[in-house]
Design an enzyme around this catalytic site. Structure first.
Site, PDB file in Angstrom:
ATOM      1  N   VAL A  59       0.902  -1.165   0.000  1.00  0.00           N
ATOM      2  CA  VAL A  59       0.000   0.000   0.000  1.00  0.00           C
ATOM      3  C   VAL A  59       0.931   1.202   0.000  1.00  0.00           C
ATOM      4  O   VAL A  59       1.904   1.237   0.753  1.00  0.00           O
ATOM      5  CB  VAL A  59      -0.924  -0.012   1.247  1.00  0.00           C
ATOM      6  CG1 VAL A  59      -1.712   1.281   1.340  1.00  0.00           C
ATOM      7  CG2 VAL A  59      -1.878  -1.194   1.189  1.00  0.00           C
ATOM      8  N   LYS A  72       2.756  12.273  -4.847  1.00  0.00           N
ATOM      9  CA  LYS A  72       2.186  12.091  -6.189  1.00  0.00           C
ATOM     10  C   LYS A  72       1.043  13.085  -6.441  1.00  0.00           C
ATOM     11  O   LYS A  72       0.930  13.645  -7.535  1.00  0.00           O
ATOM     12  CB  LYS A  72       1.691  10.646  -6.350  1.00  0.00           C
ATOM     13  CG  LYS A  72       1.307  10.303  -7.777  1.00  0.00           C
ATOM     14  CD  LYS A  72       1.230   8.812  -8.007  1.00  0.00           C
ATOM     15  CE  LYS A  72       0.884   8.495  -9.443  1.00  0.00           C
ATOM     16  NZ  LYS A  72       0.909   7.067  -9.725  1.00  0.00           N
ATOM     17  N   ARG A 111       2.216  -6.743  -7.675  1.00  0.00           N
ATOM     18  CA  ARG A 111       3.059  -7.046  -8.833  1.00  0.00           C
ATOM     19  C   ARG A 111       3.203  -8.562  -8.948  1.00  0.00           C
ATOM     20  O   ARG A 111       3.550  -9.222  -7.963  1.00  0.00           O
ATOM     21  CB  ARG A 111       4.421  -6.387  -8.637  1.00  0.00           C
ATOM     22  CG  ARG A 111       5.247  -6.329  -9.893  1.00  0.00           C
ATOM     23  CD  ARG A 111       6.438  -5.409  -9.708  1.00  0.00           C
ATOM     24  NE  ARG A 111       6.066  -4.005  -9.672  1.00  0.00           N
ATOM     25  CZ  ARG A 111       6.770  -3.062  -9.056  1.00  0.00           C
ATOM     26  NH1 ARG A 111       7.874  -3.375  -8.402  1.00  0.00           N
ATOM     27  NH2 ARG A 111       6.366  -1.802  -9.074  1.00  0.00           N
ATOM     28  N   GLU A 135      -4.105  -1.671  -8.431  1.00  0.00           N
ATOM     29  CA  GLU A 135      -3.314  -1.780  -9.670  1.00  0.00           C
ATOM     30  C   GLU A 135      -2.495  -3.070  -9.649  1.00  0.00           C
ATOM     31  O   GLU A 135      -1.761  -3.319  -8.689  1.00  0.00           O
ATOM     32  CB  GLU A 135      -2.355  -0.584  -9.808  1.00  0.00           C
ATOM     33  CG  GLU A 135      -1.576  -0.649 -11.130  1.00  0.00           C
ATOM     34  CD  GLU A 135      -0.506   0.432 -11.243  1.00  0.00           C
ATOM     35  OE1 GLU A 135      -0.703   1.374 -12.016  1.00  0.00           O
ATOM     36  OE2 GLU A 135       0.522   0.326 -10.533  1.00  0.00           O
ATOM     37  N   HIS A 158      13.963   2.675 -12.302  1.00  0.00           N
ATOM     38  CA  HIS A 158      13.222   3.495 -11.332  1.00  0.00           C
ATOM     39  C   HIS A 158      14.205   4.154 -10.355  1.00  0.00           C
ATOM     40  O   HIS A 158      14.105   5.350 -10.066  1.00  0.00           O
ATOM     41  CB  HIS A 158      12.211   2.602 -10.595  1.00  0.00           C
ATOM     42  CG  HIS A 158      11.244   3.361  -9.750  1.00  0.00           C
ATOM     43  ND1 HIS A 158      11.508   3.672  -8.442  1.00  0.00           N
ATOM     44  CD2 HIS A 158      10.027   3.884 -10.015  1.00  0.00           C
ATOM     45  CE1 HIS A 158      10.485   4.357  -7.941  1.00  0.00           C
ATOM     46  NE2 HIS A 158       9.573   4.501  -8.873  1.00  0.00           N
TER      47      HIS A 158
END
Ligand code: 0O2
Length: 193
Positions: A39, A48, A72, A134, A150
């Site tokens: 999370v 963000k 993921r 997601e 990243h």
């Protein structure tokens, strides 16, 4: 607010683990290498929202961010990515809110991954909540590239120098080629045995 996102993630993670058990039971090639989930932290949510010029409030986070809860799934081969995505899209109590195929259509950076935003039902004592989660599905090689890129991108807050971006793009192409070559070897083994 984050409790609901944690619950949705628990649900989705359990569904993934059930799939893993199912593959193992059937003694089929297990396409899932591993699963990670998180999370987003308060700080990352605020950053963000701020970066995208949205108000930094819980309401705004709910309305503007679809990756507060993220899972993921790392697969063995590129073809497994589409298989796993289809398995989740078929689950009737979840709705697909968005889908992005960066596997066959990579981002200009070279990034490859399949993104699904699924709406997961969370049943509380006296209410039902539909929470977006997601899912990023990619191979180990794609994941290796994405996590290093990243980290490098994070170091250059004002934008990465052109030569480094180009170097990373070339690595992404080589990594995709490697994925395909490994898959071809696996296919030869499947035919032989
Ligand atoms: P972080 O720090 O990983 O959370 P959205 O985030 O859905 O509102 P966007 O950017 O259109 O908007 O979504 P997209 O393209 O599906 O990207 C979502 C996430 O995918 C990103 O989240 C990254 O985790 C990952 N991603 C996308 N593009 C790249 C890339 O070029 N390189 C790498 N390494 N990862 C990428 P965040 O919030 O941008 O970042």
């Amino acid at each position: 607010m984050l409790v609901l996102y944690r619950c949705a993630l628990k649900d989705l993670n359990t569904r993934m683990e059930i799939l893993l058990d199912d593959f193992n039971n059937r003694q089929e090639n297990n396409p899932i290498e591993h699963i990670k989930h998180r999370v987003k932290s308060y700080e990352a949510i605020a950053e963000k929202l701020h970066r995208r010029n949205h108000p930094v409030t819980a309401e705004s986070a709910r309305a503007n961010l679809s990756d507060i809860a993220g899972l993921r799934c790392i697969c063995s081969y590129a073809k497994d990515i589409f298989f796993i995505a289809e398995v989740f899209k078929r689950q009737p109590d979840m709705k697909v809110l968005n889908e992005k195929n960066y596997v066959t259509e990579p981002k200009p950076s070279g990034y490859r991954s399949y993104h699904l935003i699924l709406e997961v039902p969370v049943y509380l004592t006296d209410s039902v909540h539909h929470i977006p989660v997601e899912i990023q599905i990619r191979t180990q090689a794609m994941d290796f590239w994405a996590s290093l890129e990243h980290k490098i991108r994070y170091k250059y807050k004002q934008g990465m120098p052109q030569h480094l971006a180009e170097g990373l793009r070339q690595c992404a192409v080589q990594i995709y080629d490697l994925d395909e070559r490994m898959y071809k070897i696996q296919e030869l083994i499947d035919i032989a045995y």
